[in-house]
Scaffold this active site. Structure first.
Site, PDB file in Angstrom:
ATOM      1  N   GLU A  17      18.921  27.758  50.292  1.00 15.64           N
ATOM      2  CA  GLU A  17      19.167  26.619  51.170  1.00 15.64           C
ATOM      3  C   GLU A  17      20.539  25.995  50.897  1.00 15.64           C
ATOM      4  O   GLU A  17      21.217  25.543  51.818  1.00 15.64           O
ATOM      5  CB  GLU A  17      18.093  25.535  50.976  1.00 15.64           C
ATOM      6  N   LEU A  18      20.919  25.972  49.612  1.00 15.79           N
ATOM      7  CA  LEU A  18      22.190  25.310  49.292  1.00 15.79           C
ATOM      8  C   LEU A  18      23.360  26.061  49.914  1.00 15.79           C
ATOM      9  O   LEU A  18      24.251  25.476  50.511  1.00 15.79           O
ATOM     10  CB  LEU A  18      22.380  25.199  47.770  1.00 15.79           C
ATOM     11  N   LYS A 116      34.950  33.790  34.594  1.00 15.66           N
ATOM     12  CA  LYS A 116      33.539  34.008  34.292  1.00 15.66           C
ATOM     13  C   LYS A 116      33.048  33.124  33.164  1.00 15.66           C
ATOM     14  O   LYS A 116      33.749  32.867  32.199  1.00 15.66           O
ATOM     15  CB  LYS A 116      33.313  35.475  33.948  1.00 15.66           C
ATOM     16  N   ILE A 421      42.122  46.628  48.440  1.00 20.50           N
ATOM     17  CA  ILE A 421      41.191  46.880  47.340  1.00 20.50           C
ATOM     18  C   ILE A 421      39.934  47.602  47.793  1.00 20.50           C
ATOM     19  O   ILE A 421      39.180  48.131  46.988  1.00 20.50           O
ATOM     20  CB  ILE A 421      40.862  45.564  46.607  1.00 20.50           C
ATOM     21  N   GLY A 422      39.679  47.649  49.083  1.00 15.52           N
ATOM     22  CA  GLY A 422      38.548  48.446  49.534  1.00 15.52           C
ATOM     23  C   GLY A 422      37.805  47.884  50.717  1.00 15.52           C
ATOM     24  O   GLY A 422      37.658  48.535  51.741  1.00 15.52           O
ATOM     25  N   HIS A 691      40.652  34.740  47.628  1.00 13.62           N
ATOM     26  CA  HIS A 691      39.538  33.775  47.584  1.00 13.62           C
ATOM     27  C   HIS A 691      39.849  32.526  48.392  1.00 13.62           C
ATOM     28  O   HIS A 691      38.975  31.725  48.675  1.00 13.62           O
ATOM     29  CB  HIS A 691      39.231  33.383  46.139  1.00 13.62           C
TER      30      HIS A 691
HETATM   31  N1  GLN Z   1      36.152  47.665  46.347  1.00 15.77           N
HETATM   32  C1  GLN Z   1      35.541  46.374  46.283  1.00 15.77           C
HETATM   33  C2  GLN Z   1      35.921  45.537  47.493  1.00 15.77           C
HETATM   34  O1  GLN Z   1      37.004  45.644  47.932  1.00 15.77           O
HETATM   35  C3  GLN Z   1      35.929  45.653  45.038  1.00 15.77           C
HETATM   36  C4  GLN Z   1      35.242  44.321  44.934  1.00 15.77           C
HETATM   37  C5  GLN Z   1      35.466  43.607  43.613  1.00 15.77           C
HETATM   38  O2  GLN Z   1      36.392  43.856  42.915  1.00 15.77           O
HETATM   39  N2  GLN Z   1      34.639  42.699  43.278  1.00 15.77           N
HETATM   40  O3  GLN Z   1      35.156  44.739  47.975  1.00 15.77           O
HETATM   41 ZN    ZN Z   2      38.094  42.466  42.873  1.00 16.16          ZN
END
Ligand code: GLN
Ligand code: ZN
Length: 752
Positions: A17-18, A116, A421-422, A691
């Protein structure tokens, strides 16, 4: 009789829900009043659950609108200047602006750094302190929640992060840990004032978390504990429960129990061997809180064992023995009762947060001599002893320099090759189509057709943008671990096992229920389809064995290393299949390598030995022409640089946009950093922060790239964002990547 309590409860709500409310609020779909109501409902349900399970105290202050560390940063008035310039606004909006990167004017500014939380997959927002940092207490939100819980009839125990851990988790501009400690005298009065306010609000016990007591602390930090806690203890009449978790206390055990606190919590899951020493060190009036249920995993606790082990202690300590989970239950899913995806024979082996509350009550009854005796929850299977031998020779036969030559000939990439990155945006339509497929509304054929269309579109867009190494975009995955877990034997997938990762982001880790193997290829079809659409190289995209392990709930009956090798074996088959299908570049992501690192340095060697060998094992049999990439998305590589080098990937892409390029120096090799040689192969330091919703300007990217080129030789430099793009919109991605490609071209031209 023993008492029961927990260190914290998940705050996402049983149905997330949050998350839904946060995101709706950010989109402007609901009002702040509506958001506040959702939070209040979650807290009410959480306290109710603790109360219903007969816990003696309910925990307050574990709720957060984004992150518990950020709660403290606002509580202590440690808001960095960039979030304060301009008109003042509503407190909650200011809070979200820190998390998401906005000035009061609405102008984009750098978001707070995220990293983290110890060795978990939870991310907290790193406090940023100025050299002349001042603190000023505003604990209204905590006091409100205390009043709220008491108003609902509960006995409360507020939780706060202790002053030493809070400072340790922060950063100053200098980057020097010792400078953080210098802020302690300025911060402590806030804690004293806070305790006074809590006492005035009728609070008896306060849980004060100092998880850094489980780390190898520098002497100055250890020495700072006693004087700091003497000050806090002087604030009568609150009683302090010092909570430690995630690790053994070792040389800090005597220190912890010697502090003027009314009780100490220790993690008996991570460090059961310390129980006798803890009992020995316990003061006559002190409470001993034992974290006997695993707050980091989903298996039912071994109540029979704890009954046997704790019986004499329970008789001796009576009310002074508290039973708890090892750490906050933030790291477990909320409620097995809302779990629909699992058959009963699996469900009966599991305990989510709410079930752990019941287990505490059960254990309390058992120790009282009431309640049924219980059987061991998880049958053990014998582990094989051959892991080390199998991992012994996992290096690729050719050295990087030799491989790089062959790869250059094969791939013919320009200087400063651009890539991503993918993942590409997971659009509403894509998610909806996946939901419809999963619910049986559309056929597999229709779903796959849709995925192929998504892939084709991603390839088309990348070609228009002019990227050099393409990706298929990961449309078929909603999660980089779940996707593989679903295709590997040995994993079980929950329907509702969500755990908060950061802010509104939740993950649903699979559970490793048995031995792992790969019945069929997992990614080959998608990669070859994408490669068939373009002449440019398309990277095959896999999640590495260590990450799959670290982002799953592991077995507790065999070692992590053994599970990891099983995964590595399955992935090696996949890598070879991709290579055989003509995929020339294969990326094996290991974003979770670091979080698996034990918190104590003495245990690092062993972890890295097997983790790194498992990674290499996945690709040790490929041809030298096949280029292996890896990706990691966090900063602070200093401590693990040797391990990163030992992965021996041809190219590594890393996060660096958020960490101000500082970490790049580590990769470049800097003699001042204990003589390390840096990363010898190719590097793609993320040049913008995915991000944040902000689109980076071209000029800004050019400047950053030029700066990078000063640190890393251009022949080894790649150009890419700092992580996958799946959480962004196509509009943001299109503009950002265009600027990135143009920036790379501009710098290339300038170099030529
Ligand atoms: N290949 C992944 C992506 O691009 C890598 C994600 C990640 O590093 N957390 O979503
Ligand atoms: Zn990543």
């Amino acid at each position: 009789m023993t008492q029961t309590h927990i260190l914290g409860y998940p705050r996402i709500g049983a149905q997330r829900e949050l998350k839904n409310a946060q995101e709706a609020y950010w989109r402007g779909d609901i009002t702040q009043a509506e958001l506040l109501k959702v939070g209040a409902e979650i807290r009410r349900a959480n306290w109710r659950a603790q109360c219903d399970a007969g816990l003696d105290l309910v925990t307050v202050g574990d709720f957060a609108w984004y992150d518990q560390v950020l709660n403290h940063t606002l509580m202590f008035g440690a808001v960095p200047a960039r979030f304060n310039q301009g008109a003042a606004d509503n407190k909650l909006d200011q809070y979200f602006r820190l998390a998401r990167g906005r000035a009061p004017s609405g102008e984009p500014v750098a978001a707070s750094a995220m990293t983290k939380w110890f060795d978990t997959n939870y991310h907290y927002l790193v406090p940023e302190f100025a050299a002349d940092q001042a603190f000023e207490l505003d604990a209204e939100w905590l006091l409100d929640e205390v009043r709220e819980a008491r108003g609902q009839g509960h006995s409360v125990k507020p939780v706060v992060i202790g002053p030493l851990s809070y400072l340790w988790l922060g950063r100053t501009r200098s980057g020097v840990r010792g400078d953080l400690l210098e802020l302690l005298p300025k911060l402590l009065p806030c804690y004293e004032q806070l305790l006074r306010q809590l006492a005035a609000a009728g609070v008896d016990w306060v849980q004060i978390d100092e998880p850094i007591l489980g780390l190898d602390l520098p002497a100055q930090w250890r020495d700072a504990f006693a004087p700091a806690f003497r000050k806090l203890a002087a604030v009568a009449p609150t009683r302090l429960l010092l909570a430690t978790y995630f690790s053994s206390l070792r040389e800090n055990l005597a220190l912890a129990f010697g502090l003027p606190v009314a009780g100490v919590h220790i993690d008996c899951v991570r460090a059961p061997e310390e129980l006798p020493a803890a009992v020995e060190a316990l003061g006559a009036q002190q409470v001993l809180s034992l974290g006997v249920l695993n707050g980091r995993n989903v298996w039912r606790g071994d109540l029979g064992r704890w009954q046997r082990e704790l019986q004499p202690l329970a008789e001796k300590l009576g009310q002074h023995l508290w039973l708890s989970a090892s750490c906050s239950l933030l790291h477990t899913p909320v409620d097995l009762d809302s779990e629909t995806g699992l058959p009963p024979e699996q469900v009966q082996k599991l305990a989510y947060a709410r079930q752990k509350l019941d287990e505490l009550q059960q254990l309390q009854l058992l120790l009282k001599g009431a309640g049924d005796t219980v059987t061991a929850p998880l049958e053990q299977t014998a582990g094989s002893g051959s892991v080390a031998a199998e991992l012994a020779d996992s290096w690729r036969p050719q050295r990087y320099a030799e491989r790089a030559n062959l790869q250059r000939q094969r791939l013919q990439l320009p200087l400063l090759p651009t890539t991503t990155i993918g993942s590409f945006p997971q659009t509403d339509l894509l998610r909806q189509t996946r939901r419809r497929f999963r619910s049986g509304e559309i056929s597999r054929q229709d779903y796959c057709d849709h995925l192929r269309a998504e892939i084709a579109e991603a390839i088309r867009r990348q070609e228009i943008l002019g990227l050099d190494v393409l990706v298929h975009g990961e449309a078929e995955r909603n999660d980089m671990v779940e996707y593989f877990g679903e295709q590997l034997d040995g994993f079980v997938h929950t329907g509702n096992g969500w755990v908060q990762s950061y802010g509104s982001r939740c993950v649903k880790p699979p559970i490793i229920f048995g031995d792992i193997s790969r019945p069929a290829p997992m990614t080959v079809e998608w990669s070859t389809y994408a490669q068939g659409l373009t002449k440019k190289p398309v990277k095959g995209m896999l999640t590495g064995p260590v990450t799959i392990l670290n982002w799953s709930f592991p077995r507790e009956d065999i070692s992590r290393r053994e599970s990891c090798l099983q995964i590595a074996k399955a992935l090696r088959q996949e890598v070879l299949d991709l290579e055989a299908a003509g995929i020339g570049i294969i990326q094996i992501d290991e974003p979770a390598l670091r979080e698996g690192v034990p918190l104590r340095e003495s245990e690092h060697r062993d972890y890295f030995d097997w983790a790194v060998a498992c990674f290499r094992y996945t690709c040790s049999e490929v041809q030298p022409e096949t280029q292996i990439h890896t990706h990691m998305c966090y900063s602070n590589f200093n401590a693990i640089m040797d391990a990163i080098v030992a992965l021996d990937a041809d190219v590594i892409t890393i996060e660096s946009a958020r960490s101000d390029l500082r970490l790049l120096e580590v990769f470049a090799g800097d003699a001042s950093l204990s003589g390390r040689g840096g990363y010898p192969n190719e590097i793609g330091p993320g040049i913008y922060d995915i991000h944040s919703p902000n689109v980076p300007e071209r000029a800004e990217l050019v400047a950053r790239l030029e700066k990078m080129a000063e640190v890393v030789t251009v022949e080894r430099l790649w150009v890419n964002p700092d992580c996958g793009l799946k959480t962004r919109s196509w509009a943001e991605v299109g503009s950002s990547l265009l600027n990135m490609v143009e920036a790379a071209r501009a710098v290339r031209a300038a170099l030529a």
